[in-house]
Scaffold this active site. Structure first.
Site, mmCIF file in Angstrom:
data_model
loop_
_atom_site.group_PDB
_atom_site.id
_atom_site.type_symbol
_atom_site.label_atom_id
_atom_site.label_comp_id
_atom_site.label_asym_id
_atom_site.label_seq_id
_atom_site.Cartn_x
_atom_site.Cartn_y
_atom_site.Cartn_z
ATOM 1 N N VAL A 14 23.998 19.400 12.953
ATOM 2 C CA VAL A 14 22.552 19.396 13.347
ATOM 3 C C VAL A 14 21.749 18.417 12.810
ATOM 4 C CG1 VAL A 14 20.411 20.729 13.112
ATOM 5 C CG2 VAL A 14 22.554 21.944 13.886
ATOM 6 N N GLY A 15 21.768 18.098 11.226
ATOM 7 C CA GLY A 15 21.037 17.067 10.608
ATOM 8 C C GLY A 15 21.325 15.792 11.047
ATOM 9 N N ASP A 35 23.362 14.363 1.715
ATOM 10 C CA ASP A 35 24.310 15.445 1.593
ATOM 11 C C ASP A 35 24.977 15.533 0.336
ATOM 12 O OD1 ASP A 35 25.501 16.892 4.346
ATOM 13 O OD2 ASP A 35 26.869 17.014 2.129
ATOM 14 N N VAL A 88 20.684 22.723 6.263
ATOM 15 C CA VAL A 88 22.196 22.943 5.562
ATOM 16 C C VAL A 88 22.788 24.157 6.315
ATOM 17 C CG1 VAL A 88 21.615 22.243 3.282
ATOM 18 C CG2 VAL A 88 21.172 24.390 3.913
ATOM 19 N N SER A 129 17.684 24.583 9.901
ATOM 20 C CA SER A 129 18.844 25.841 9.937
ATOM 21 C C SER A 129 18.417 27.048 10.498
ATOM 22 C CB SER A 129 19.329 26.011 8.405
ATOM 23 O OG SER A 129 19.783 24.973 8.052
ATOM 24 N N GLU A 160 16.709 24.233 16.003
ATOM 25 C CA GLU A 160 17.169 23.351 17.003
ATOM 26 C C GLU A 160 17.962 23.861 17.982
ATOM 27 O OE1 GLU A 160 16.856 19.544 16.694
ATOM 28 O OE2 GLU A 160 17.551 20.438 18.525
ATOM 29 N N ARG A 259 15.927 33.990 40.149
ATOM 30 C CA ARG A 259 15.400 34.661 38.921
ATOM 31 C C ARG A 259 16.460 34.611 37.954
ATOM 32 N NH1 ARG A 259 14.193 40.384 41.864
ATOM 33 N NH2 ARG A 259 16.417 39.423 42.720
ATOM 34 N N PHE A 271 33.651 32.912 24.372
ATOM 35 C CA PHE A 271 32.602 31.668 23.731
ATOM 36 C C PHE A 271 33.186 31.616 22.193
ATOM 37 C CE2 PHE A 271 29.939 35.583 23.365
ATOM 38 C CZ PHE A 271 29.488 35.755 21.974
ATOM 39 N N CYS A 275 27.658 28.733 16.086
ATOM 40 C CA CYS A 275 26.239 29.517 16.345
ATOM 41 C C CYS A 275 26.271 31.034 16.707
ATOM 42 C CB CYS A 275 25.087 28.807 17.085
ATOM 43 S SG CYS A 275 24.749 27.509 15.933
HETATM 44 C C1 UDX Z 1 23.716 23.905 11.380
HETATM 45 C C2 UDX Z 1 22.662 24.601 11.094
HETATM 46 O O1 UDX Z 1 21.890 24.111 10.032
HETATM 47 C C3 UDX Z 1 22.869 26.232 10.959
HETATM 48 O O2 UDX Z 1 21.762 26.884 10.694
HETATM 49 C C4 UDX Z 1 23.214 26.381 12.703
HETATM 50 O O3 UDX Z 1 23.336 27.637 12.553
HETATM 51 C C5 UDX Z 1 24.438 25.722 12.968
HETATM 52 O O4 UDX Z 1 24.520 24.389 12.749
HETATM 53 P P1 UDX Z 1 25.596 22.423 10.783
HETATM 54 O O5 UDX Z 1 24.979 21.199 10.867
HETATM 55 O O6 UDX Z 1 26.710 22.699 12.047
HETATM 56 O O7 UDX Z 1 24.846 23.718 10.548
HETATM 57 O O8 UDX Z 1 26.512 22.542 9.826
HETATM 58 P P2 UDX Z 1 27.587 21.648 9.069
HETATM 59 O O9 UDX Z 1 27.963 20.652 10.013
HETATM 60 O O10 UDX Z 1 28.376 22.269 8.154
HETATM 61 O O11 UDX Z 1 26.650 20.864 8.065
HETATM 62 C C6 UDX Z 1 25.827 21.246 6.968
HETATM 63 C C7 UDX Z 1 25.995 19.993 5.807
HETATM 64 O O12 UDX Z 1 25.111 20.543 4.952
HETATM 65 C C8 UDX Z 1 27.041 19.832 5.261
HETATM 66 O O13 UDX Z 1 27.544 18.414 5.591
HETATM 67 C C9 UDX Z 1 27.257 20.212 3.918
HETATM 68 O O14 UDX Z 1 28.013 19.379 2.831
HETATM 69 C C10 UDX Z 1 25.543 19.948 3.487
HETATM 70 N N1 UDX Z 1 25.179 20.821 2.480
HETATM 71 C C11 UDX Z 1 25.538 22.052 2.445
HETATM 72 C C12 UDX Z 1 24.239 20.219 1.526
HETATM 73 O O15 UDX Z 1 24.239 19.077 1.470
HETATM 74 N N2 UDX Z 1 23.973 20.928 0.306
HETATM 75 C C13 UDX Z 1 24.378 22.291 0.275
HETATM 76 O O16 UDX Z 1 23.677 22.662 -0.493
HETATM 77 C C14 UDX Z 1 25.058 22.640 1.361
HETATM 78 C C1 UDX Z 2 24.768 26.742 21.300
HETATM 79 C C2 UDX Z 2 23.364 26.804 22.100
HETATM 80 O O1 UDX Z 2 23.594 26.384 23.397
HETATM 81 C C3 UDX Z 2 22.427 25.649 21.499
HETATM 82 O O2 UDX Z 2 21.017 25.985 21.903
HETATM 83 C C4 UDX Z 2 22.074 26.126 19.945
HETATM 84 O O3 UDX Z 2 21.437 25.148 19.417
HETATM 85 C C5 UDX Z 2 23.341 26.244 19.223
HETATM 86 O O4 UDX Z 2 24.399 27.217 19.803
HETATM 87 P P1 UDX Z 2 26.753 25.200 21.089
HETATM 88 O O5 UDX Z 2 27.212 26.392 20.404
HETATM 89 O O6 UDX Z 2 26.890 23.755 20.427
HETATM 90 O O7 UDX Z 2 25.337 25.556 21.419
HETATM 91 O O8 UDX Z 2 27.513 25.199 22.559
HETATM 92 P P2 UDX Z 2 27.207 25.792 23.951
HETATM 93 O O9 UDX Z 2 27.219 25.041 25.063
HETATM 94 O O10 UDX Z 2 26.002 26.967 23.908
HETATM 95 O O11 UDX Z 2 28.706 26.695 24.206
HETATM 96 C C6 UDX Z 2 29.138 27.863 23.423
HETATM 97 C C7 UDX Z 2 30.199 28.486 23.866
HETATM 98 O O12 UDX Z 2 30.004 29.150 25.061
HETATM 99 C C8 UDX Z 2 31.551 27.541 24.257
HETATM 100 O O13 UDX Z 2 32.732 28.018 23.699
HETATM 101 C C9 UDX Z 2 31.383 27.333 25.588
HETATM 102 O O14 UDX Z 2 32.732 27.041 26.105
HETATM 103 C C10 UDX Z 2 31.096 28.846 26.081
HETATM 104 N N1 UDX Z 2 30.614 28.976 27.349
HETATM 105 C C11 UDX Z 2 29.241 28.333 27.469
HETATM 106 C C12 UDX Z 2 31.158 29.623 28.325
HETATM 107 O O15 UDX Z 2 32.295 30.277 27.952
HETATM 108 N N2 UDX Z 2 30.700 29.607 29.706
HETATM 109 C C13 UDX Z 2 29.538 29.157 29.762
HETATM 110 O O16 UDX Z 2 28.895 29.679 31.033
HETATM 111 C C14 UDX Z 2 28.825 28.535 28.939
#
Ligand code: UDX
Ligand code: UDX
Length: 487
Positions: A14-15, A35, A88, A129, A160, A259, A271, A275
């Site tokens: 995300v970040g 980080d 984070v 987050s 996000e 709808r 899925f 998240c």
């Molecule tokens: C994100 C969102 O922040 C989370 O809430 C959401 O539900 C999923 O996506 P994401 O960016 O996917 O998380 O997580 P990740 O790729 O694990 O990145 C988090 C980063 O934060 C890592 O690189 C980790 O090293 C860093 N971190 C974590 C810090 O720098 N300090 C900390 O104390 C903990």
């Molecule tokens: C999701 C949300 O879409 C996004 O808005 C939020 O910020 C983070 O979580 P992500 O998990 O990255 O994003 O991908 P997404 O495209 O939502 O797919 C999630 C899972 O559902 C995947 O395993 C995908 O294959 C599955 N999926 C999605 C299905 O099985 N069927 C569908 O029709 C759509």
């Protein structure tokens, strides 16, 4: 109204992309992503970024060193920033109160404590987050309880909505940006400042401002609704398999109702991703804590249906291979939780692979973007096996689909990568053991063409396929026969 410097704590999925796009669209703002992991920061500063995301490389190339920086110097970045994103990770708690359901906020808390320790001047702290409702209050409590003279804080919630695999497009062409803040003049001023950042490329009409708690809950609600659609269509895929209806036809007919709409109705092996499961479990936990057991049970069912779907698909593979896969070679095509990402968090491929390994299968795995070390880590993790050494001996990771399918009994397709659609299946069939099976967990292949080649094909949400005729579940066939006799 200017924000000159932004700091983002957490250089993850995300970040990283979010701040890269902010740097791209706001060339006058200096954006520093920090980080605690030196390895991750080194990767962000290298030619091979730590995450695969279409379009990300170009954005980083354009901005890195200009107004986008990746650093481990958290203290300087916090001190200099006008606005700090907390990005984070917030995993599900693995122990203690709320274990397995509540979000673990220890990283968010530690980020807040770091800000409290290091900050000077006025700061806007933004939770990116996904957090439980009212988490902003906890952050604020930590910040205000440790406040130094001359420092003031405003907390905003700015969840996000990007999806992996389409993150850059989702950020640049966001449906909406959501900003929640305190209902006070200072809170509103902070909201306006963050709006100003997004207004560099998002029209003001698409920027929604709310109170903090609505914003936090909206993020959980959006993910819960999206996951619910998938569980709904997957539940009906089981009905289709038992009746001869086809889930793709049902989804099309249902989705044409304006709808309901056509998106997120793709039946699948289930899925995955970092998240959906985490956020719904979190929502369930919040509802239980608020003494709303009926609401909690309602959302829990979305998760339960997803588990059912993954198990059902794995069971179908085993059942079709004459109820035993012991020592059979099986190809797993795709290991990421969806296409166009190398992320495997909660990937259904892990569930399917683990079930087959438990039954004694030998797996040949190929994914275009997932690192072999990641596949190994996922399949030998203590949460999925007690025998990591045995697992290591039972899996082979390949660098292309042709070697991965050579000499195997079956192909189990778990991720919908485009390249799987255009493979030379005649060549693959020639190299496989016979009868050769394909289990299409994503419904992306041309099943008629595969059957013509000679494959035994099974998929989600359609009766057992056989070339030229559709198949009826035996119990339904008996029922129809009885009805005919009566009439
Ligand atoms: C994100 C969102 O922040 C989370 O809430 C959401 O539900 C999923 O996506 P994401 O960016 O996917 O998380 O997580 P990740 O790729 O694990 O990145 C988090 C980063 O934060 C890592 O690189 C980790 O090293 C860093 N971190 C974590 C810090 O720098 N300090 C900390 O104390 C903990
Ligand atoms: C999701 C949300 O879409 C996004 O808005 C939020 O910020 C983070 O979580 P992500 O998990 O990255 O994003 O991908 P997404 O495209 O939502 O797919 C999630 C899972 O559902 C995947 O395993 C995908 O294959 C599955 N999926 C999605 C299905 O099985 N069927 C569908 O029709 C759509």
């Amino acid at each position: 109204m200017v924000i000159n410097k932004i700091c983002c704590i957490g250089a993850g999925y995300v970040g990283g992309p979010t701040c890269s796009v902010i740097a791209l669209k706001c060339p006058k703002i200096r954006v520093t992503v920090v980080d605690k992991s030196t390895e991750r920061i080194a990767q962000w500063n290298s030619e091979k970024l730590p995450i695969y995301e279409p379009g990300l490389d170009d954005v980083v190339k354009e901005c890195r060193g200009r107004n986008l920086f990746f650093s481990t110097d958290i203290e300087t970045a916090i001190k200099e920033a006008d606005l700090i994103f907390i990005s984070v990770n917030t995993p599900t708690k693995t122990f203690g109160n709320g274990k397995g359901r509540a979000a673990d906020l220890k990283y968010v808390e530690s980020a807040a404590r770091m800000i409290a320790d290091m900050a000077t001047g006025d700061k806007i702290v933004v939770e990116k987050s996904t957090v439980p409702v009212r988490a902003a209050e906890s952050i604020l409590n930590i910040l205000r309880a440790n406040k130094k003279p001359g420092v003031s804080y405003q907390i905003l919630s700015n969840p996000e909505f990007l999806a992996e695999g389409t993150a850059i497009d989702d950020l640049i062409n966001a449906d909406r940006v959501l900003i929640g803040g305190e209902d006070s003049p200072e809170g509103q001023a902070a909201i306006e400042k963050l709006c100003w950042v997004y207004e560099h490329w998002i029209s003001r009409r698409n920027i929604i401002t709310t109170n903090t708690w609505s914003s936090e809950l909206s993020k959980l609600a959006a993910n819960a609704f999206l996951a619910q659609r998938i569980s709904s269509i997957n539940s009906l895929s089981a009905v289709c398999e038992a009746t001869g209806a086809d889930i793709s036809e049902v989804a099309r007919a249902v989705g044409l109702d304006s709808r309901i709409g056509p998106k997120f109705l793709q039946a699948s092996v289930g899925f995955g991703g970092s998240c959906f499961q985490k956020d719904i479990l979190n929502l369930v936990y919040i509802c239980e804590c608020l003494n709303l057991p009926e609401v909690a049970a309602y959302w829990q069912q979305v998760i339960d249906m997803n588990e059912y779907q993954k198990s059902r698909f794995s069971a179908k593979v085993i059942e079709s291979l004459f109820n035993t896969v012991t020592d059979k070679k099986i190809t797993i095509l795709g290991f990421a939780f969806k296409k166009n990402t190398g992320d495997t968090r909660e990937s259904p491929a892990i569930h399917v692979s683990t079930t087959l390994l438990d039954e004694g299968a030998k797996l040949h795995i190929y994914d275009p973007k997932v690192e072999p070390s990641q596949i190994l880590e996922d399949l030998t993790h203590p949460s999925v096996t007690e025998e990591p050494e045995k697992v290591k001996k039972s899996i082979e990771i390949h660098s292309d689909a042709y070697t991965a399918t050579k000499g195997t009994h079956a192909i189990v397709l778990c991720t919908e990568w485009d390249e799987f659609v255009t493979l030379d299946y005649q060549r693959i069939y020639n190299g496989m053991m016979k009868p050769a099976y394909i289990f299409d967990g994503r419904k992306i292949l041309d099943h008629e063409a595969l059957m013509k080649i000679g494959f035994q094909v099974q998929t989600i949400g359609a009766g057992r396929l056989s070339y030229g005729r559709s198949w009826l579940h035996p119990s339904l066939a008996t029922l129809l026969l009885q009805c005919n006799k009566v009439h």
